[in-house]
Design a protein around this motif. Structure first.
Motif, PDB file in Angstrom:
ATOM      1  N   ARG A  60      12.313  42.764  41.786  1.00 13.25           N
ATOM      2  CA  ARG A  60      11.681  42.344  40.640  1.00 13.25           C
ATOM      3  C   ARG A  60      10.037  41.870  40.810  1.00 13.25           C
ATOM      4  O   ARG A  60       9.288  42.267  40.259  1.00 13.25           O
ATOM      5  N   ASN A  61       9.660  41.626  42.278  1.00  9.43           N
ATOM      6  CA  ASN A  61       8.390  41.460  42.723  1.00  9.43           C
ATOM      7  C   ASN A  61       7.822  42.965  42.752  1.00  9.43           C
ATOM      8  O   ASN A  61       6.559  42.851  42.647  1.00  9.43           O
ATOM      9  N   ASP A  62       8.285  43.684  43.222  1.00 16.48           N
ATOM     10  CA  ASP A  62       7.795  44.810  43.791  1.00 16.48           C
ATOM     11  C   ASP A  62       8.719  46.171  43.772  1.00 16.48           C
ATOM     12  O   ASP A  62       9.493  46.415  44.721  1.00 16.48           O
ATOM     13  N   PRO A  63       8.916  46.766  42.432  1.00 15.72           N
ATOM     14  CA  PRO A  63       9.706  47.857  42.301  1.00 15.72           C
ATOM     15  C   PRO A  63       9.297  48.965  43.245  1.00 15.72           C
ATOM     16  O   PRO A  63      10.343  49.777  43.764  1.00 15.72           O
ATOM     17  N   GLY A  64       8.202  49.140  43.588  1.00  9.86           N
ATOM     18  CA  GLY A  64       7.979  50.432  44.336  1.00  9.86           C
ATOM     19  C   GLY A  64       8.443  50.174  45.880  1.00  9.86           C
ATOM     20  O   GLY A  64       8.906  51.201  46.452  1.00  9.86           O
ATOM     21  N   ARG A  65       8.437  48.776  46.167  1.00  6.69           N
ATOM     22  CA  ARG A  65       9.207  48.628  47.637  1.00  6.69           C
ATOM     23  C   ARG A  65      10.540  48.991  47.585  1.00  6.69           C
ATOM     24  O   ARG A  65      10.966  49.603  48.436  1.00  6.69           O
ATOM     25  N   THR A  66      11.185  48.835  46.510  1.00 16.36           N
ATOM     26  CA  THR A  66      12.715  49.133  46.421  1.00 16.36           C
ATOM     27  C   THR A  66      12.979  50.539  46.667  1.00 16.36           C
ATOM     28  O   THR A  66      13.784  51.102  47.201  1.00 16.36           O
ATOM     29  N   LEU A  67      12.043  51.291  45.764  1.00 17.83           N
ATOM     30  CA  LEU A  67      12.046  52.875  45.766  1.00 17.83           C
ATOM     31  C   LEU A  67      11.817  53.360  47.381  1.00 17.83           C
ATOM     32  O   LEU A  67      12.418  54.326  47.714  1.00 17.83           O
ATOM     33  N   LEU A  68      10.705  52.738  47.883  1.00 13.97           N
ATOM     34  CA  LEU A  68      10.370  53.206  49.351  1.00 13.97           C
ATOM     35  C   LEU A  68      11.492  52.991  50.271  1.00 13.97           C
ATOM     36  O   LEU A  68      11.934  53.842  51.094  1.00 13.97           O
ATOM     37  N   GLU A  69      12.263  51.788  50.318  1.00 11.72           N
ATOM     38  CA  GLU A  69      13.272  51.488  51.159  1.00 11.72           C
ATOM     39  C   GLU A  69      14.454  52.318  50.746  1.00 11.72           C
ATOM     40  O   GLU A  69      15.351  52.671  51.655  1.00 11.72           O
ATOM     41  N   VAL A  70      14.605  52.653  49.477  1.00  7.63           N
ATOM     42  CA  VAL A  70      15.919  53.789  49.262  1.00  7.63           C
ATOM     43  C   VAL A  70      15.344  55.100  49.855  1.00  7.63           C
ATOM     44  O   VAL A  70      16.444  55.670  50.386  1.00  7.63           O
ATOM     45  N   LEU A  71      14.177  55.607  49.977  1.00  5.61           N
ATOM     46  CA  LEU A  71      13.956  56.941  50.077  1.00  5.61           C
ATOM     47  C   LEU A  71      13.990  56.720  51.826  1.00  5.61           C
ATOM     48  O   LEU A  71      14.480  57.787  52.556  1.00  5.61           O
ATOM     49  N   LEU A  72      13.540  55.682  52.321  1.00  5.06           N
ATOM     50  CA  LEU A  72      13.764  55.525  53.985  1.00  5.06           C
ATOM     51  C   LEU A  72      15.282  55.749  54.345  1.00  5.06           C
ATOM     52  O   LEU A  72      15.637  56.297  55.199  1.00  5.06           O
ATOM     53  N   ALA A  73      16.006  54.954  53.578  1.00  3.62           N
ATOM     54  CA  ALA A  73      17.503  54.738  54.068  1.00  3.62           C
ATOM     55  C   ALA A  73      17.892  56.200  53.803  1.00  3.62           C
ATOM     56  O   ALA A  73      18.803  56.764  54.532  1.00  3.62           O
ATOM     57  N   LEU A  74      17.790  57.032  52.776  1.00  8.23           N
ATOM     58  CA  LEU A  74      18.058  58.358  52.731  1.00  8.23           C
ATOM     59  C   LEU A  74      17.755  59.254  53.732  1.00  8.23           C
ATOM     60  O   LEU A  74      18.337  60.212  54.325  1.00  8.23           O
TER      61      LEU A  74
END
Length: 317
Positions: A60-74
């Motif tokens: 909710r605060n930073d959607p871009g951070r969520t996308l970055l964490e998903v990419l790092l996990a992948l």
């Protein structure tokens, strides 16, 4: 020319979509059941609620951070599988040798020395290293190529035979790492060589003269009232003047004339203008480095320096 016009009725479209829904319905039910079981199992884990709350607030605060964490996990998952595939692929590329080929390669292999041969300068330096002959006492006897030239190492003879030390010339020295170095020197040489007797007698005479006591040695290792150990009178006068303590660095008991004389002698020996003594190495590095370096200076230091120098570097910031 004949024209054909075909009209799609709504009933036909609805029947087609209903058939597709009926075909995918078992798959959707199975997928929904699997997601429900996964969510149920995840919620049963300790700390799952905290993790879900963190993900929701982060998204909710930073959607871009969520996308970055998903990419790092992948990327992490891809790296793990890629390394396994690479290891398996490299294992397939290895050349498999037969037992006979392995034996032939071992027979043809000539091992190289672990260290290169020592030069003449290195052998000379090793020849000057003192070697303790006999027991390691408060006054051990040592030898080297300076005391006995027959122990000099050469390229043709780079090692020293231990049996040679039994008849080598020796010299008596003081073991300052022992608390018994104030014992009287031995009156006779323990070496079988005549040259060592003169060396030992000369060293004993110098030691006795430096203490200011009589040159007559006593047979008692502790001394007697009639014949005290060499240096007894000097020790008594020192105790009466300076007293007795567990240690005597200037940082603990203050600077006295003995400290100043020692600093003067050290500076004269090292060829410097002056010198300063510290109680231990830890206080030396933590005091000297900040005295010459401050915040903004560039210090080039090896990363393998000990803990004392590391703390000195940190204090200089």
């Amino acid at each position: 020319m004949t024209s054909y016009i075909y009209h799609y009725s709504p009933l036909e479209t609805e029947s087609s979509s209903s058939m597709t829904t009926q075909t995918l319905q078992p798959v959707l039910v199975l997928l929904s059941y699997g997601l429900h079981q996964a969510e149920k199992g995840f919620n049963a884990l300790p700390g799952s609620a905290v993790l879900l709350r963190y993900i929701r607030e982060s998204h909710r605060n930073d959607p871009g951070r969520t996308l970055l964490e998903v990419l790092l996990a992948l990327f992490a998952v891809w790296t793990v599988f890629q390394s396994r595939r690479r290891a398996a692929r490299e294992a397939r590329n290895f050349v498999k040798l037969t037992e006979q080929e392995v034996d032939d390669l071992v027979d043809e292999w000539t091992p190289e020395p672990l260290v290169p041969e020592l030069s003449q300068a290195a052998l000379t330096a090793w020849s000057k290293t003192p070697i303790i002959v006999g027991p390691a006492s408060s006054r051990p006897r040592v030898t080297n190529a300076l005391i006995d030239p027959s122990l000099a190492l050469t390229p043709s003879n780079p090692t020293l035979d231990p049996s040679v030390l039994a008849n080598a010339k020796t010299k008596e020295v003081i073991n300052l790492a022992s608390f018994n170095f104030t014992l009287a020197p031995s009156s006779s040489s323990s070496s079988s060589s005549s040259g060592s007797s003169s060396v030992s007698s000369a060293s004993s005479a110098v030691l006795i003269t430096s203490t200011g006591a009589s040159s007559n040695s006593t047979s008692s290792p502790k001394g007697t009232a009639e014949q005290p150990l060499p240096g007894t009178e000097t020790a008594i006068n020192t105790l009466r003047k300076y007293g007795l303590g567990s240690c005597g660095p200037p940082g603990f008991y203050g600077t006295i004339d003995v400290h100043l004389e020692l600093e003067k002698n050290i500076a004269s020996f090292l060829g410097t203008e002056s010198a300063i003594i510290y109680s231990q190495g830890f206080s030396t590095a933590s005091s000297v480095i900040p005295a010459f370096c401050k915040r903004g200076d560039v210090i080039v230091a090896d990363r393998g320096v000990n803990f004392v120098i590391q703390k000195g570097l940190q204090l200089s910031r």
